[in-house]
Design a protein around this motif. Structure first.
Motif: not given
Length: 76
Positions: A1-23
């Motif tokens: 399979m070819n790699e997709p043209d995009y990546i998407v950022i998501r928080p890990a389950p153990d990421l502290p609240p507020g660590f990753l800005p909502e945007r």
């Protein structure tokens, strides 16, 4: 399979609240602007972000327009 043209950022389950800005949660990036995010580099870390690391998960998301992104999870 070819790699997709995009990546998407998501928080890990153990990421502290507020660590990753909502945007940034769910933000799609064009992979061509991030050559270090290529599967050919053999790197699993995309970016370092304020003490965290975004890591390729091997999971994918599909938008309504059919575009596909590989999920990178931000971990502490």
């Amino acid at each position: 399979m070819n790699e997709p043209d995009y990546i998407v950022i998501r928080p890990a389950p153990d990421l502290p609240p507020g660590f990753l800005p909502e945007r940034e949660n769910g933000r799609w990036y064009d992979r061509s602007t991030m050559p270090w995010a290529s599967a050919e580099t053999n790197l699993d870390a995309l970016i370092r972000y304020d003490g965290g690391v975004a890591v390729a998960t091997g999971r994918f998301e599909v938008r309504d327009d059919g575009a596909v992104a590989e999920v990178f999870e931000l971990r502490p």
